[in-house]
Write a protein that holds these residues in place. Structure first.
Motif, PDB file in Angstrom:
ATOM      1  N   ASP A 150       0.900  -1.321  -0.200  1.00 64.00           N
ATOM      2  CA  ASP A 150       0.011   0.133   0.019  1.00 64.00           C
ATOM      3  C   ASP A 150       0.805   1.419  -0.031  1.00 64.00           C
ATOM      4  O   ASP A 150       1.718   1.506   0.813  1.00 64.00           O
ATOM      5  N   PRO A 151       0.754   2.234  -0.915  1.00 62.73           N
ATOM      6  CA  PRO A 151       1.484   3.468  -1.216  1.00 62.73           C
ATOM      7  C   PRO A 151       1.458   4.108   0.132  1.00 62.73           C
ATOM      8  O   PRO A 151       2.142   5.109   0.564  1.00 62.73           O
ATOM      9  N   GLU A 152       0.268   4.217   0.756  1.00 63.54           N
ATOM     10  CA  GLU A 152      -0.087   5.054   1.873  1.00 63.54           C
ATOM     11  C   GLU A 152       0.492   4.481   3.225  1.00 63.54           C
ATOM     12  O   GLU A 152       0.270   5.163   4.181  1.00 63.54           O
ATOM     13  N   LEU A 153       1.149   3.314   3.162  1.00 60.32           N
ATOM     14  CA  LEU A 153       1.608   2.736   4.342  1.00 60.32           C
ATOM     15  C   LEU A 153       2.982   3.612   4.818  1.00 60.32           C
ATOM     16  O   LEU A 153       3.971   3.837   4.000  1.00 60.32           O
ATOM     17  N   ASP A 154       2.799   4.336   5.848  1.00 59.89           N
ATOM     18  CA  ASP A 154       3.705   5.119   6.730  1.00 59.89           C
ATOM     19  C   ASP A 154       4.666   4.310   7.556  1.00 59.89           C
ATOM     20  O   ASP A 154       4.521   3.113   7.977  1.00 59.89           O
ATOM     21  N   GLN A 155       5.624   5.081   8.035  1.00 62.02           N
ATOM     22  CA  GLN A 155       6.556   4.480   9.054  1.00 62.02           C
ATOM     23  C   GLN A 155       5.583   4.029  10.254  1.00 62.02           C
ATOM     24  O   GLN A 155       5.962   2.795  10.885  1.00 62.02           O
ATOM     25  N   ALA A 156       4.765   4.905  10.878  1.00 65.56           N
ATOM     26  CA  ALA A 156       3.951   4.500  12.168  1.00 65.56           C
ATOM     27  C   ALA A 156       2.937   3.329  11.684  1.00 65.56           C
ATOM     28  O   ALA A 156       2.896   2.411  12.676  1.00 65.56           O
ATOM     29  N   GLY A 157       2.646   3.409  10.737  1.00 64.08           N
ATOM     30  CA  GLY A 157       1.703   2.222  10.081  1.00 64.08           C
ATOM     31  C   GLY A 157       2.461   0.827   9.967  1.00 64.08           C
ATOM     32  O   GLY A 157       2.063  -0.272  10.301  1.00 64.08           O
ATOM     33  N   PHE A 158       3.586   0.879   9.338  1.00 63.48           N
ATOM     34  CA  PHE A 158       4.504  -0.242   9.098  1.00 63.48           C
ATOM     35  C   PHE A 158       4.703  -0.685  10.599  1.00 63.48           C
ATOM     36  O   PHE A 158       4.773  -1.810  10.777  1.00 63.48           O
ATOM     37  N   ALA A 159       5.197   0.184  11.419  1.00 66.26           N
ATOM     38  CA  ALA A 159       5.665  -0.219  13.071  1.00 66.26           C
ATOM     39  C   ALA A 159       4.171  -0.925  13.597  1.00 66.26           C
ATOM     40  O   ALA A 159       4.628  -1.980  14.417  1.00 66.26           O
ATOM     41  N   ARG A 160       3.085  -0.545  13.606  1.00 66.66           N
ATOM     42  CA  ARG A 160       1.891  -0.895  14.091  1.00 66.66           C
ATOM     43  C   ARG A 160       1.600  -2.505  13.411  1.00 66.66           C
ATOM     44  O   ARG A 160       1.555  -3.271  14.197  1.00 66.66           O
ATOM     45  N   LEU A 161       1.820  -2.597  12.172  1.00 68.10           N
ATOM     46  CA  LEU A 161       1.508  -3.842  11.422  1.00 68.10           C
ATOM     47  C   LEU A 161       2.604  -4.989  12.021  1.00 68.10           C
ATOM     48  O   LEU A 161       1.965  -5.928  12.258  1.00 68.10           O
ATOM     49  N   ILE A 162       3.758  -4.369  12.209  1.00 71.15           N
ATOM     50  CA  ILE A 162       4.906  -5.538  12.560  1.00 71.15           C
ATOM     51  C   ILE A 162       4.726  -5.825  13.958  1.00 71.15           C
ATOM     52  O   ILE A 162       4.853  -6.912  14.106  1.00 71.15           O
ATOM     53  N   GLU A 163       4.313  -4.786  14.904  1.00 65.70           N
ATOM     54  CA  GLU A 163       4.098  -5.174  16.288  1.00 65.70           C
ATOM     55  C   GLU A 163       3.132  -6.309  16.396  1.00 65.70           C
ATOM     56  O   GLU A 163       2.919  -6.957  17.105  1.00 65.70           O
ATOM     57  N   ALA A 164       1.784  -5.967  15.501  1.00 67.13           N
ATOM     58  CA  ALA A 164       0.581  -6.799  15.557  1.00 67.13           C
ATOM     59  C   ALA A 164       1.074  -8.352  15.144  1.00 67.13           C
ATOM     60  O   ALA A 164       0.765  -9.194  15.731  1.00 67.13           O
ATOM     61  N   VAL A 165       1.746  -8.316  13.677  1.00 70.85           N
ATOM     62  CA  VAL A 165       1.997  -9.782  13.429  1.00 70.85           C
ATOM     63  C   VAL A 165       3.059 -10.417  14.289  1.00 70.85           C
ATOM     64  O   VAL A 165       3.013 -11.791  14.249  1.00 70.85           O
ATOM     65  N   ARG A 166       3.879  -9.753  14.890  1.00 68.78           N
ATOM     66  CA  ARG A 166       5.067 -10.341  15.927  1.00 68.78           C
ATOM     67  C   ARG A 166       4.063 -10.797  17.219  1.00 68.78           C
ATOM     68  O   ARG A 166       4.389 -11.977  17.398  1.00 68.78           O
ATOM     69  N   ALA A 167       3.143 -10.224  17.382  1.00 70.29           N
ATOM     70  CA  ALA A 167       2.360 -10.544  18.826  1.00 70.29           C
ATOM     71  C   ALA A 167       1.651 -11.969  18.218  1.00 70.29           C
ATOM     72  O   ALA A 167       1.310 -12.925  19.037  1.00 70.29           O
ATOM     73  N   GLU A 168       1.104 -12.038  17.062  1.00 68.16           N
ATOM     74  CA  GLU A 168       0.301 -13.048  16.513  1.00 68.16           C
ATOM     75  C   GLU A 168       1.392 -14.350  16.154  1.00 68.16           C
ATOM     76  O   GLU A 168       0.758 -15.212  15.749  1.00 68.16           O
ATOM     77  N   LYS A 169       2.727 -13.956  16.226  1.00 72.47           N
ATOM     78  CA  LYS A 169       3.514 -15.117  16.131  1.00 72.47           C
ATOM     79  C   LYS A 169       3.773 -15.445  14.670  1.00 72.47           C
ATOM     80  O   LYS A 169       4.166 -16.428  14.002  1.00 72.47           O
ATOM     81  N   LEU A 170       3.487 -14.488  13.433  1.00 70.65           N
ATOM     82  CA  LEU A 170       3.387 -14.828  12.331  1.00 70.65           C
ATOM     83  C   LEU A 170       4.825 -14.125  11.537  1.00 70.65           C
ATOM     84  O   LEU A 170       5.151 -14.542  10.611  1.00 70.65           O
ATOM     85  N   CYS A 171       5.231 -13.326  12.559  1.00 76.82           N
ATOM     86  CA  CYS A 171       6.416 -12.600  11.623  1.00 76.82           C
ATOM     87  C   CYS A 171       7.760 -12.815  13.009  1.00 76.82           C
ATOM     88  O   CYS A 171       7.432 -12.614  14.071  1.00 76.82           O
ATOM     89  N   ARG A 172       8.917 -13.409  12.561  1.00 74.98           N
ATOM     90  CA  ARG A 172       9.927 -13.557  13.582  1.00 74.98           C
ATOM     91  C   ARG A 172      10.221 -12.065  14.097  1.00 74.98           C
ATOM     92  O   ARG A 172      10.251 -11.214  13.504  1.00 74.98           O
TER      93      ARG A 172
END
Length: 194
Positions: A150-172
């Motif tokens: 998504d071209p609208e994905l900014d640094q803050a949105g990226f950080a939130r996404l990574i935090e969420a998928v790490r919490a779900e154990k989807l991303c190392r």
């Protein structure tokens, strides 16, 4: 390594080229520490060496993009609404805990395994450069690809996404880097990227 690839035109990622760069690095460290030696713990770290992946890509106007890689950082080539390929890995099973990394150690030079791929790009194409943990996640969980492209994905949105998928154990829980490259024929003609 990056300076050699970008500024000095390093064309091959092979044991000889990497060995020459490692020798230059060791000579520079020796020169910098001649007057003031390193503390013992830094000496120990220096002996253990440094390891890194390297992924580089050169773009010419509407012509061959020639990525080269050693290690497990990946470049994904996406045409609108169509994933064309991942490089050097395109499947989650290709990732492991012992990738062939570049090293400052002479005994590790034999493990340099560079790959090269050529192709063409068009206006509107997107290239995503990712470090290994994010690349593995991107391949293994296609449902999230739209969010990462998504071209609208900014640094803050990226950080939130990574935090969420790490919490779900989807991303190392490892370092994650995402670089978006949107080449444009007009920008390439001027020597840059859009």
């Amino acid at each position: 390594m990056v300076d050699a690839y970008v500024g000095k035109g390093l064309r091959r990622l092979d044991a000889t080229s990497v060995g020459q760069l490692a020798d230059q690095w060791h000579a520079a460290i020796a020169e910098k520490t001649r007057a003031k030696p390193l503390p013992w713990y830094a000496e120990e770290k220096l002996k253990s060496g440094a390891y890194s992946s390297l992924l580089g890509c050169r773009f010419a106007p509407m012509a061959a993009g020639a990525p080269s890689a050693s290690g497990d950082s990946c470049l994904f080539y996406i045409r609108p609404r169509r994933w064309l390929y991942g490089f050097p890995y395109a499947h989650a099973e290709q990732f492991n805990n012992h990738p062939a990394l570049l090293s400052t150690h002479a005994d590790a030079f034999g493990t340099v395994k560079a790959t090269l791929k050529r192709g063409t790009w068009a206006d509107g194409d997107l290239f995503l450069l990712m470090t290994d943990a994010l690349a593995h996640f991107f391949i293994a969980h296609p449902a999230f690809r739209k969010r990462l492209t998504d071209p609208e994905l900014d640094q803050a949105g990226f950080a939130r996404l990574i935090e969420a998928v790490r919490a779900e154990k989807l991303c190392r829980n490892d370092d994650v880097t995402l670089v978006r490259i949107c080449p444009s024929a007009g920008a390439a003609d001027r020597g840059g990227l859009a």
